[in-house]
Design an enzyme around this catalytic site. Structure first.
Site, PDB file in Angstrom:
ATOM      1  N   ASP A  79       0.832  -1.202   0.000  1.00  0.00           N
ATOM      2  CA  ASP A  79       0.000   0.000   0.000  1.00  0.00           C
ATOM      3  C   ASP A  79       0.869   1.257   0.000  1.00  0.00           C
ATOM      4  O   ASP A  79       0.634   2.194  -0.766  1.00  0.00           O
ATOM      5  CB  ASP A  79      -0.918  -0.028   1.224  1.00  0.00           C
ATOM      6  CG  ASP A  79      -1.728   1.253   1.372  1.00  0.00           C
ATOM      7  OD1 ASP A  79      -2.574   1.517   0.515  1.00  0.00           O
ATOM      8  OD2 ASP A  79      -1.498   1.985   2.350  1.00  0.00           O
ATOM      9  N   GLU A 151      -1.964  -5.215  -3.783  1.00  0.00           N
ATOM     10  CA  GLU A 151      -1.044  -4.482  -2.912  1.00  0.00           C
ATOM     11  C   GLU A 151       0.023  -5.408  -2.348  1.00  0.00           C
ATOM     12  O   GLU A 151       1.202  -5.034  -2.270  1.00  0.00           O
ATOM     13  CB  GLU A 151      -1.823  -3.812  -1.781  1.00  0.00           C
ATOM     14  CG  GLU A 151      -2.666  -2.636  -2.234  1.00  0.00           C
ATOM     15  CD  GLU A 151      -3.446  -1.996  -1.115  1.00  0.00           C
ATOM     16  OE1 GLU A 151      -3.730  -0.790  -1.209  1.00  0.00           O
ATOM     17  OE2 GLU A 151      -3.768  -2.696  -0.124  1.00  0.00           O
TER      18      GLU A 151
END
Length: 260
Positions: A79, A151
């Site tokens: 992320d 992610e």
């Protein structure tokens, strides 16, 4: 002072069994991961990181593998890496874009629906290691799960090879879609086209309404967009503004295709 072995806690049988359990793939699963690397043009020095990126916590729990074997920590890292990579791309590409607009555009790129679409396009869903309960409830196609896997994959790639391969991967699979205007958080196509033209000093943009048709209550407009007096896009809409936006969108697609 060292504690006497007489009083040291002995591991429970379940704990011992859990610590000895290793994640093992079937031959078909191994082939699917090999195919992924071929499709993406990537290599992984540490294949365990790659597999971990696709290992859901439900699978870890059912298989009694250490919880650190799931993809949640890699998702956390990915992320942050993704935000950095997209931020740098926007900063370098859109030199006249305000901080506020860059923030909005980045948010539209790294949001759950967008990342889930990238994961779907790369066929990540079929690689995810899921528990049976998650499988039967449709977890393999759930957008939130796919976004998390994307992610985690970015996090694994970063841990294995650093930032540059991440940039190269995104340059192949994500950045072109940004240039095409796939993420229009509401940085409109006209603004994107203006940025594109100004970035390389290509010349002057001009919009022309070339046709109006239909009755007053159901009017339709056709707009051309010209670059240095050459038409590079045409759009049709219910208002002049909509027609110009669609003309700019077509022009962006044409210019990007010409460059690729």
């Amino acid at each position: 002072m060292a504690q006497s072995s007489k009083y040291q806690r002995k591991p429970r049988s379940g704990e011992r069994k859990r610590s000895q359990r290793r994640l093992e793939l079937t031959e078909e699963q191994k082939k699917q991961f090999d195919d992924l690397l071929v499709r993406t043009g990537l290599t992984f020095e540490n294949r365990k990181l790659l597999i971990q990126a696709f290992t859901h916590s439900s699978y870890v729990n059912e298989q009694r593998i250490f919880s650190s074997s799931d993809n949640e920590r890699l998702e956390f890292l990915g992320d942050a890496v993704l935000e950095l990579a997209v931020s740098q791309y926007l900063f370098k590409t859109y030199k006249n874009m305000s901080e506020g607009d860059m923030t909005k555009l980045r948010a539209s790129i790294v949001c759950e629906p967008s990342l889930a679409r990238f994961a779907e396009e790369l066929q990540f869903g079929k690689l995810v290691l899921l528990g049976k309960g998650e499988e039967v409830t449709g977890g393999r196609t759930r957008p939130a799960l796919l976004a998390d896997v994307f992610e985690a994959f970015i996090g694994a790639l970063y841990m294995d090879q650093g930032l540059e391969p991440v940039f190269m991967f995104l340059a192949r699979f994500m950045y072109p879609k940004i240039k095409e205007g796939a993420f229009t958080y509401k940085m409109d196509f006209k603004s994107q086209l203006q940025e594109f033209v100004q970035r390389d000093n290509r010349g002057q943009i001009r919009y022309l309404i070339v046709q109006e048709r239909g009755p007053a209550h159901d009017r339709e407009f056709v707009s051309d967009v010209q670059l240095n007096e050459e038409t590079i896009g045409t759009g049709t809409g219910r208002s002049k503004k909509e027609a110009e936006q669609l003309a700019a969108k077509q022009a962006l697609l044409a210019l990007n295709q010409k460059e690729s």
